[in-house]
Design a protein around this motif. Structure first.
Motif, PDB file in Angstrom:
ATOM      1  N   TRP A 383      13.034  30.377  34.181  1.00 42.90           N
ATOM      2  CA  TRP A 383      13.974  31.385  33.682  1.00 42.90           C
ATOM      3  C   TRP A 383      15.395  30.812  33.618  1.00 42.90           C
ATOM      4  O   TRP A 383      16.361  31.486  33.941  1.00 42.90           O
ATOM      5  N   SER A 384      15.517  29.581  33.179  1.00 48.53           N
ATOM      6  CA  SER A 384      16.817  28.904  33.218  1.00 48.53           C
ATOM      7  C   SER A 384      17.862  29.554  32.310  1.00 48.53           C
ATOM      8  O   SER A 384      19.059  29.346  32.496  1.00 48.53           O
ATOM      9  N   ASP A 385      17.406  30.338  31.333  1.00 46.28           N
ATOM     10  CA  ASP A 385      18.355  30.980  30.411  1.00 46.28           C
ATOM     11  C   ASP A 385      18.777  32.373  30.874  1.00 46.28           C
ATOM     12  O   ASP A 385      19.597  33.018  30.208  1.00 46.28           O
ATOM     13  N   VAL A 386      18.225  32.831  31.993  1.00 47.87           N
ATOM     14  CA  VAL A 386      18.547  34.179  32.473  1.00 47.87           C
ATOM     15  C   VAL A 386      19.917  34.179  33.133  1.00 47.87           C
ATOM     16  O   VAL A 386      20.182  33.391  34.044  1.00 47.87           O
ATOM     17  N   ARG A 387      20.799  35.045  32.686  1.00 50.61           N
ATOM     18  CA  ARG A 387      22.133  35.206  33.261  1.00 50.61           C
ATOM     19  C   ARG A 387      22.298  36.686  33.593  1.00 50.61           C
ATOM     20  O   ARG A 387      22.737  37.481  32.756  1.00 50.61           O
ATOM     21  N   PRO A 388      21.918  37.103  34.811  1.00 54.05           N
ATOM     22  CA  PRO A 388      21.848  38.541  35.126  1.00 54.05           C
ATOM     23  C   PRO A 388      23.161  39.285  35.026  1.00 54.05           C
ATOM     24  O   PRO A 388      23.171  40.489  34.795  1.00 54.05           O
ATOM     25  N   LEU A 389      24.286  38.606  35.233  1.00 58.97           N
ATOM     26  CA  LEU A 389      25.587  39.282  35.134  1.00 58.97           C
ATOM     27  C   LEU A 389      26.444  38.626  34.055  1.00 58.97           C
ATOM     28  O   LEU A 389      27.638  38.393  34.237  1.00 58.97           O
ATOM     29  N   SER A 390      25.829  38.321  32.927  1.00 60.44           N
ATOM     30  CA  SER A 390      26.544  37.622  31.862  1.00 60.44           C
ATOM     31  C   SER A 390      27.707  38.431  31.295  1.00 60.44           C
ATOM     32  O   SER A 390      28.636  37.874  30.718  1.00 60.44           O
ATOM     33  N   PHE A 391      27.657  39.766  31.488  1.00 60.38           N
ATOM     34  CA  PHE A 391      28.746  40.619  30.998  1.00 60.38           C
ATOM     35  C   PHE A 391      29.998  40.490  31.855  1.00 60.38           C
ATOM     36  O   PHE A 391      31.067  40.922  31.454  1.00 60.38           O
ATOM     37  N   TRP A 392      29.869  39.913  33.053  1.00 56.37           N
ATOM     38  CA  TRP A 392      30.987  39.775  33.974  1.00 56.37           C
ATOM     39  C   TRP A 392      31.532  38.355  33.834  1.00 56.37           C
ATOM     40  O   TRP A 392      30.817  37.388  34.115  1.00 56.37           O
ATOM     41  N   PRO A 393      32.768  38.164  33.399  1.00 58.18           N
ATOM     42  CA  PRO A 393      33.280  36.823  33.083  1.00 58.18           C
ATOM     43  C   PRO A 393      33.065  35.780  34.179  1.00 58.18           C
ATOM     44  O   PRO A 393      32.684  34.645  33.878  1.00 58.18           O
ATOM     45  N   ILE A 394      33.263  36.146  35.448  1.00 59.65           N
ATOM     46  CA  ILE A 394      33.159  35.137  36.509  1.00 59.65           C
ATOM     47  C   ILE A 394      31.721  34.726  36.768  1.00 59.65           C
ATOM     48  O   ILE A 394      31.479  33.724  37.451  1.00 59.65           O
ATOM     49  N   PHE A 395      30.749  35.470  36.254  1.00 61.61           N
ATOM     50  CA  PHE A 395      29.338  35.124  36.440  1.00 61.61           C
ATOM     51  C   PHE A 395      28.649  34.813  35.106  1.00 61.61           C
ATOM     52  O   PHE A 395      27.426  34.657  35.071  1.00 61.61           O
ATOM     53  N   ALA A 396      29.408  34.692  34.037  1.00 65.98           N
ATOM     54  CA  ALA A 396      28.823  34.571  32.697  1.00 65.98           C
ATOM     55  C   ALA A 396      27.927  33.338  32.557  1.00 65.98           C
ATOM     56  O   ALA A 396      26.917  33.377  31.857  1.00 65.98           O
ATOM     57  N   ASP A 397      28.274  32.248  33.221  1.00 65.12           N
ATOM     58  CA  ASP A 397      27.537  30.995  33.038  1.00 65.12           C
ATOM     59  C   ASP A 397      26.698  30.621  34.248  1.00 65.12           C
ATOM     60  O   ASP A 397      26.321  29.459  34.406  1.00 65.12           O
ATOM     61  N   THR A 398      26.381  31.576  35.116  1.00 64.62           N
ATOM     62  CA  THR A 398      25.635  31.254  36.329  1.00 64.62           C
ATOM     63  C   THR A 398      24.192  31.724  36.229  1.00 64.62           C
ATOM     64  O   THR A 398      23.893  32.757  35.633  1.00 64.62           O
ATOM     65  N   ASP A 405      24.382  34.237  44.950  1.00 67.60           N
ATOM     66  CA  ASP A 405      25.259  33.543  45.892  1.00 67.60           C
ATOM     67  C   ASP A 405      26.711  33.926  45.651  1.00 67.60           C
ATOM     68  O   ASP A 405      27.456  34.276  46.577  1.00 67.60           O
ATOM     69  N   GLY A 406      27.133  33.878  44.392  1.00 64.47           N
ATOM     70  CA  GLY A 406      28.522  34.182  44.068  1.00 64.47           C
ATOM     71  C   GLY A 406      28.871  35.634  44.323  1.00 64.47           C
ATOM     72  O   GLY A 406      29.952  35.940  44.844  1.00 64.47           O
ATOM     73  N   PHE A 407      27.971  36.550  43.979  1.00 64.28           N
ATOM     74  CA  PHE A 407      28.250  37.973  44.167  1.00 64.28           C
ATOM     75  C   PHE A 407      28.391  38.305  45.651  1.00 64.28           C
ATOM     76  O   PHE A 407      29.299  39.052  46.043  1.00 64.28           O
ATOM     77  N   THR A 408      27.502  37.766  46.485  1.00 63.93           N
ATOM     78  CA  THR A 408      27.593  38.038  47.925  1.00 63.93           C
ATOM     79  C   THR A 408      28.802  37.333  48.536  1.00 63.93           C
ATOM     80  O   THR A 408      29.526  37.926  49.339  1.00 63.93           O
ATOM     81  N   GLY A 409      29.024  36.073  48.152  1.00 68.13           N
ATOM     82  CA  GLY A 409      30.095  35.295  48.767  1.00 68.13           C
ATOM     83  C   GLY A 409      31.483  35.674  48.304  1.00 68.13           C
ATOM     84  O   GLY A 409      32.422  35.727  49.101  1.00 68.13           O
ATOM     85  N   LYS A 410      31.631  35.958  47.016  1.00 70.88           N
ATOM     86  CA  LYS A 410      32.953  36.248  46.476  1.00 70.88           C
ATOM     87  C   LYS A 410      33.340  37.709  46.605  1.00 70.88           C
ATOM     88  O   LYS A 410      34.525  38.041  46.591  1.00 70.88           O
ATOM     89  N   ILE A 411      32.343  38.580  46.715  1.00 69.25           N
ATOM     90  CA  ILE A 411      32.645  40.015  46.699  1.00 69.25           C
ATOM     91  C   ILE A 411      32.176  40.714  47.975  1.00 69.25           C
ATOM     92  O   ILE A 411      32.973  41.321  48.693  1.00 69.25           O
ATOM     93  N   MET A 412      30.892  40.640  48.285  1.00 70.49           N
ATOM     94  CA  MET A 412      30.349  41.446  49.381  1.00 70.49           C
ATOM     95  C   MET A 412      30.853  41.007  50.752  1.00 70.49           C
ATOM     96  O   MET A 412      31.222  41.844  51.585  1.00 70.49           O
ATOM     97  N   LEU A 413      30.872  39.692  51.028  1.00 72.59           N
ATOM     98  CA  LEU A 413      31.339  39.223  52.336  1.00 72.59           C
ATOM     99  C   LEU A 413      32.804  39.563  52.587  1.00 72.59           C
ATOM    100  O   LEU A 413      33.135  40.161  53.620  1.00 72.59           O
ATOM    101  N   PRO A 414      33.717  39.172  51.680  1.00 73.85           N
ATOM    102  CA  PRO A 414      35.119  39.530  51.940  1.00 73.85           C
ATOM    103  C   PRO A 414      35.368  41.030  51.962  1.00 73.85           C
ATOM    104  O   PRO A 414      36.189  41.509  52.736  1.00 73.85           O
ATOM    105  N   LEU A 415      34.641  41.792  51.124  1.00 73.62           N
ATOM    106  CA  LEU A 415      34.816  43.244  51.138  1.00 73.62           C
ATOM    107  C   LEU A 415      34.363  43.819  52.478  1.00 73.62           C
ATOM    108  O   LEU A 415      35.042  44.680  53.060  1.00 73.62           O
ATOM    109  N   GLY A 416      33.234  43.343  52.985  1.00 69.96           N
ATOM    110  CA  GLY A 416      32.755  43.801  54.288  1.00 69.96           C
ATOM    111  C   GLY A 416      33.724  43.460  55.399  1.00 69.96           C
ATOM    112  O   GLY A 416      34.026  44.294  56.263  1.00 69.96           O
ATOM    113  N   ALA A 417      34.235  42.218  55.386  1.00 68.42           N
ATOM    114  CA  ALA A 417      35.196  41.810  56.414  1.00 68.42           C
ATOM    115  C   ALA A 417      36.491  42.603  56.308  1.00 68.42           C
ATOM    116  O   ALA A 417      37.096  42.980  57.320  1.00 68.42           O
TER     117      ALA A 417
END
Length: 478
Positions: A383-398, A405-417
Motif C-alpha cells: 500500500w505504498s501509495d496510500v496517504r491517509p491524511l493527504s488532505f493535511w499539508p504536513i502529512f500529505a507526503d507520508t 508516527d507523526g500524528f501521535t508525536g507532533k500532535i497527541m503527545l504534546p497536546l497530552g503533556a
C-alpha cells in the motif's frame, strides 16, 4: 501492596522505578537521541536537551506520577478522581482518554519498528554462529560485504511483507504475553529481569566502543557545544525529545503511578527516573559514536544510523559479529520494556472503565494494535501509495506508518503533556498536591511555577510548530 481498582500494585518502590525507567528507556534513547544529536551537531543539542529534561520533563514526570498515585486506577479514572477532589470539572478525564488512545496508536507502529530490531538480532545471531563454525568468532560482522549490500538488508526486509508481519507478530505477542500476566506477575518480573540485563549490556558495549573506537572524538562531538548550531528547529527537537524519552503525554507514567504503594516518596522517585533516562541517552551516544567515528562514517546519518550505518561499522570492528548481536539484543530489551508500558495504558482502561478482565483487555487492545501495525508495515510496499491524511499539508507526503508516527508525536503527545501541565499546574488542589509530593515550601513553589508557566509555553511551542512547521522554517523532529 496497595490495592488499586484493578486489584494490582508494585511490590516495592524499586520495582516501580525499574518499570518506569523501562517505560522511559526505549528506542527514543538508543535510536532517536543519537539520530537527533548527530543531525543537530552534537554538543549544543545535548546540553539544551538536558536542560529541557530537568526544567520541563521532570516537573511533568512528577505531575503524572502524582495523578496516578492519587487516582489509584487507570489514567481516565485517576484524572477524574483528582478533578473531583479538587472540585473542578470531571471533563478533565478526557486527557486520560487522549493519552490512552495515543499509547494504543504508538504501540501499533512501535511493534513494527521493534520487529526490524528482532530481524537484525536474527541476522547477527546467524552471522555469529557462522563465525564460530568457521573457527573465527571474533571476526567482523557480515564479513566481506560492501556497505551497499549491508544497507540493502533493510530494503530487502521492507520488500518482504510476510517477514515483516512475522517479526511484528512475534514482538507484539511477547508484549501481550507480559501485559496479560499482570503487574506483579508480568510487568514487574519483566522489568526486574530485563532492566539489569539492559544496563549490563549497555555498559559492556560502551566499554568496548571506548577501547576499540574513537572515544575522544565522540566525546568532543557530544559535549563540546557549537552554539551556532542551536537554531530554533534544533531547540524544538530537543524539547520534543525530552517529552518523548520520558514517555510523557501518553498516560503510561500515570498508569504505572497508580500501582505505587502508599508512602512512596514521589519527588525523589521522579528525579531518579529522569536522571537514569538522561544517563542512558548520553551513554547510548558514547556507545554509538566512538564506533561511527572509528570507521569514518557520518554521525548525521539520520534514521538509518542504527539499521544501516552501525551494521556496516560492526563489519570493520574486532568481534563485530558478537558486538552487533549484543547491540541489537540491547535495543530489543529496551523496546520490550517500553512497549509493555504502552500496551498497559489501554489495557488498564479496559479493566478500570469497561470492567473487562485483564486477559480480555490485553487481547483486544493488543490484537487491535497488531492489525493497525500490519497496515503500517504494508505501507512500505503493498500500500505504498496510500496517504491517509493527504488532505493535511504536513502529512500529505507520508505513508501510513509515518502518518501515525507523526500524528501521535507532533500532535497527541504534546497536546497530552500540555493539558496535564495545565490540569496539575492550575486546577489540582494545592493542598492535595503538596501532601502527595511531600515537597518543601520553596521546592513546591518552584515545581508549581515550572509546571504552570514554563511547561505550557514550551509544550505549546512544540504543538504549534508540529501543526504549522513554517513557524520554524521546517518541521520539528518529533
Amino acid at each position: 501492596m496497595v490495592a488499586t481498582s484493578t486489584g494490582e500494585g508494585w511490590s516495592s518502590r524499586s520495582a516501580f522505578i525499574l518499570a518506569a525507567i523501562g517505560a522511559a528507556v526505549g528506542l527514543g534513547n538508543l535510536w532517536r537521541f543519537p539520530t537527533l544529536a548527530g543531525e543537530s551537531g552534537g554538543g549544543a543539542f545535548v546540553i539544551f536537551y538536558l536542560g529541557c529534561v530537568f526544567l520541563l520533563g521532570l516537573p511533568l514526570l512528577l505531575a503524572e506520577i502524582f495523578i496516578g498515585r492519587a487516582g489509584q486506577t487507570d489514567a481516565i479514572g485517576s484524572i477524574r478522581r483528582v478533578a473531583k477532589e479538587s472540585r473542578v470539572s470531571r471533563g478533565w478525564a478526557s486527557v486520560g482518554a487522549l493519552g490512552a488512545l495515543a499509547a494504543f496508536l504508538i504501540v501499533s507502529f512501535y511493534s513494527v519498528v521493534a520487529g526490524w530490531v528482532l530481524y537484525y538480532v536474527g541476522v547477527f545471531a546467524g552471522d555469529f554462529v557462522s563465525a564460530v563454525a568457521a573457527g573465527d568468532p571474533f571476526r567482523g560482522a557480515l564479513q566481506g560485504q560492501s556497505q551497499d549490500e549491508i544497507a540493502n538488508r533493510l530494503t530487502n526486509l521492507f520488500a518482504s511483507p510476510g517477514l515483516l508481519i512475522a517479526m511484528h507478530f512475534a514482538f507484539m505477542g511477547l508484549t501481550l504475553f507480559i501485559v496479560a500476566r499482570g503487574v506483579s506477575g508480568g510487568i514487574e518480573k519483566a522489568a526486574t529481569w530485563l532492566m539489569p540485563a539492559f544496563f549490563l549490556l549497555l555498559t559492556g558495549i560502551t566499554i568496548y566502543g571506548a577501547v576499540v573506537g574513537d572515544v575522544s572524538e565522540a566525546a568532543a562531538f557530544l559535549f563540546t557545544p557549537d552554539w551556532s548550531r542551536l537554531t530554533p528547529d534544533v531547540m524544538n527537537s530537543a524539547l520534543g525529545q525530552a517529552l518523548f524519552s520520558l514517555s510523557l503525554g501518553v498516560a503510561g507514567i500515570i498508569t504505572y503511578g497508580s500501582y505505587i504503594r502508599e508512602g512512596t516518596p514521589l519527588a525523589s522517585t521522579a528525579v531518579i527516573i529522569a536522571v537514569a533516562d538522561s544517563a542512558v541517552a548520553l551513554i547510548a551516544g558514547m556507545m554509538i559514536f566512538p564506533i561511527v567515528f572509528f570507521v569514518g562514517l557520518d554521525p548525521a546519518a539520520g534514521p538509518t544510523l542504527v539499521f544501516q550505518t552501525l551494521p556496516f561499522a560492526f563489519e570493520a570492528m574486532p568481534a563485530g559479529s558478537l558486538i552487533g548481536l549484543l547491540f541489537f539484543v540491547l535495543v530489543l530489551v529496551a523496546a520490550v520494556t517500553s512497549s509493555i508500558s504502552l500496551l498497559e495504558v489501554p489495557t488498564a482502561f479496559g479493566i478500570g472503565e469497561l470492567g473487562w478482565s485483564r486477559t480480555m483487555s490485553s487481547l483486544i487492545f493488543g490484537g487491535g494494535a497488531f492489525l493497525i501495525g500490519i497496515a503500517c508495515l504494508l505501507g512500505y510496499n503493498v500500500w505504498s501509495d496510500v496517504r491517509p491524511l493527504s488532505f493535511w499539508p504536513i502529512f500529505a507526503d507520508t505513508d501510513i506508518l509515518d502518518t501515525v508516527d507523526g500524528f501521535t508525536g507532533k500532535i497527541m503527545l504534546p497536546l497530552g503533556a500540555l493539558l496535564v501541565s495545565i490540569f496539575v499546574g492550575w486546577k489540582a488542589d494545592r493542598r492535595l498536591l503538596q501532601a502527595a509530593t511531600e515537597l518543601s515550601g520553596p521546592m513546591f513553589a518552584v515545581w508549581r511555577f515550572l509546571l504552570a508557566w514554563l511547561c505550557p509555553i514550551a509544550v505549546a511551542l512544540i504543538l504549534l510548530t508540529g501543526l504549522f512547521p513554517s513557524i520554524l522554517g521546517s518541521a520539528p523532529q518529533l
